[in-house]
Structures are given as structure tokens and as C-alpha cells.
Design an enzyme around this catalytic site. Structure first.
Site, PDB file in Angstrom:
ATOM      1  N   GLY A 185       0.754  -1.191   0.148  1.00 21.01           N
ATOM      2  CA  GLY A 185       0.048   0.030  -0.077  1.00 21.01           C
ATOM      3  C   GLY A 185       0.943   1.186  -0.059  1.00 21.01           C
TER       4      GLY A 185
ATOM      5  CD  GLN B 244       3.083   5.963   2.535  1.00 19.66           C
ATOM      6  OE1 GLN B 244       2.109   5.444   2.167  1.00 19.66           O
ATOM      7  NE2 GLN B 244       4.193   5.137   3.160  1.00 19.66           N
TER       8      GLN B 244
ATOM      9  CB  CYS C  36       4.489   2.332   7.520  1.00 16.78           C
ATOM     10  SG  CYS C  36       4.345   3.931   6.907  1.00 16.78           S
ATOM     11  CG  LEU C  37       6.336   1.078   1.730  1.00 11.53           C
ATOM     12  CD1 LEU C  37       5.863   1.183   0.439  1.00 11.53           C
ATOM     13  CD2 LEU C  37       7.372  -0.046   2.159  1.00 11.53           C
TER      14      LEU C  37
ATOM     15  CG  HIS D 126      -0.922   1.314   7.057  1.00 14.11           C
ATOM     16  ND1 HIS D 126      -0.184   1.033   7.842  1.00 14.11           N
ATOM     17  CD2 HIS D 126      -0.280   2.184   6.076  1.00 14.11           C
ATOM     18  CE1 HIS D 126       1.108   1.617   7.777  1.00 14.11           C
ATOM     19  NE2 HIS D 126       1.138   2.220   6.786  1.00 14.11           N
ATOM     20  CD  GLU D 127      -1.357   2.565   2.329  1.00 13.09           C
ATOM     21  OE1 GLU D 127      -0.890   3.751   2.058  1.00 13.09           O
ATOM     22  OE2 GLU D 127      -0.592   1.833   2.877  1.00 13.09           O
TER      23      GLU D 127
ATOM     24  CG  HIS E 219      -0.089   6.675   5.233  1.00 12.02           C
ATOM     25  ND1 HIS E 219       1.042   7.210   5.813  1.00 12.02           N
ATOM     26  CD2 HIS E 219       0.156   5.340   5.125  1.00 12.02           C
ATOM     27  CE1 HIS E 219       2.008   6.335   6.039  1.00 12.02           C
ATOM     28  NE2 HIS E 219       1.569   5.276   5.550  1.00 12.02           N
TER      29      HIS E 219
END
Ligand code: ZN
Length: 194
Positions: free
Chosen positions: A48, A53, A110-111, A152-153, A156
Site C-alpha cells: 500500500g 508518502q 510502513c514504507l 493504514h492507507e 495516511h
């Protein structure tokens, strides 16, 4: 084009995303952004990615899970997580409705918090309403790991990172996770961290 993924500390990761209008969505710039986000996510690879990000204020996220990503995981872990492959989804202006509040307790990463993971309780079932990249309305119910990725997304896009919701005692680097916790099921995780 591969995009730079911002790490925690970059102010844009804490901003509320901006609603994407039809004309902005149709613009070459936005369509290119979506293509570049897909390329970037697959390059990592990850499951994701939100526009914030990669430095964009737009209310867009993408998600995808491939069977190839499941190779290091035990079948019983995948089963417990409700993790199944699903094709690429581009979500514009997504809204979430929690359907099943009973939390599932698993590690996530998380990236934008590279190198670490931690336990985050997430609702096990949600409905998302959004449009696709062409402005067509879409809505579906997600369970298990897909529901986790969605939460999660969408977090963000509200400026929230998983570290805001993590069980702090479970926060650890990827090496220790892989060595000690990757095969753990929910009862063991709960026993240690909840
Ligand atoms: Zn993330």
C-alpha cells in the site's frame, strides 16, 4: 518513474490530504502521479502507498497484494491474518466505514517508517467508498489483511501514521521481527504485547 518515499519527520506525512476534484483527477499530472505510485509500490515491493508518502497532498492511495509476497510466511499465519492476494486498487477520496470493530492484533510496518514494525490492533472488516482513477464510483467490503491495509492507507491520508496506534512495547526492528515474531499467531502476540 520511481518516486522518493518520505520518512517520518517529513511534515507532509502529518497533513490532511486534499479532496481530488474531477478536473484534477483527469489531469495528466495526477494520472502520471498514479502511474508513478504504482511503479514505486511494485519496486519496493509493498502492499500500500498513499500520495502523501511521495510528497503529494492529493487524497489518493493505492494497494495491491501478490501471492509472491506471501512466500516467506507460513500458511497458518496467512490464514490467521486473512491475507489473500488481490489486484491493484487505486482509491481516490476514499472513505471508510468500520463494519466489524472486534480488533485483529498483528504486526504491521510502513514504507515511511523504514526498518521497523509494531503491533497495531485493526478492525477486521471495513467498507470503503471511493472513486477509481477514472472517477467511477466504487465500494467494496474488505476483511482481514486487506482491511488492515485500507485502514493504514486511509490513516495516511488523514496525517496519521501507524506509530500513533502501535503497542509501544512491540515496536522492533525488522531483523528481530523476522527472527523472533514473523511466525507468531494472535494469541502469542496478545500474550506478550496487549
Ligand atoms: Zn504506511
Amino acid at each position: 518513474m520511481l518516486l522518493k518515499i518520505h520518512q517520518a519527520g517529513q511534515p507532509i506525512l502529518r497533513k490532511q490530504a486534499k479532496t481530488v476534484t474531477e478536473s484534477v483527477l483527469r489531469s495528466r499530472e495526477t494520472q502520471d502521479l498514479i502511474d508513478h505510485m504504482i511503479e514505486t509500490l511494485r519496486d519496493v515491493p509493498g502492499v500500500g502507498l498513499s500520495a502523501s508518502q511521495v510528497g503529494s497532498p492529493l487524497n489518493i492511495c493505492i494497494m495491491e497484494d501478490k501471492a509472491a509476497y506471501h512466500k516467506p510466511l507460513l500458511p497458518e499465519v496467512l490464514m490467521a491474518q486473512g491475507r489473500k492476494e488481490f489486484s491493484l486498487k487505486v482509491l481516490v477520496n476514499p472513505r471508510l466505514e468500520i463494519i466489524e470493530t472486534e480488533p485483529e492484533i498483528f504486526f504491521e510496518g510502513c514504507l515511511s517508517v523504514e526498518g521497523y514494525v509494531g503491533v497495531v490492533p485493526r478492525a477486521s472488516k471495513v467498507r470503503v467508498t471511493a472513486t477509481d482513477r477514472h472517477g467511477e464510483a466504487l465500494s467494496f467490503v474488505a476483511k482481514g489483511w486487506q482491511a488492515r491495509i485500507l485502514q493504514h492507507e486511509v490513516d495516511h491520508l488523514h496525517g496519521i501514521l501507524y506509530i500513533d496506534k502501535v503497542r509501544l512495547s512491540s515496536f522492533m526492528n525488522i531483523k528481530n521481527f523476522n527472527n523472533l515474531w514473523r511466525d507468531a499467531l494472535q494469541p502469542k502476540i496478545e500474550k506478550h504485547f496487549i
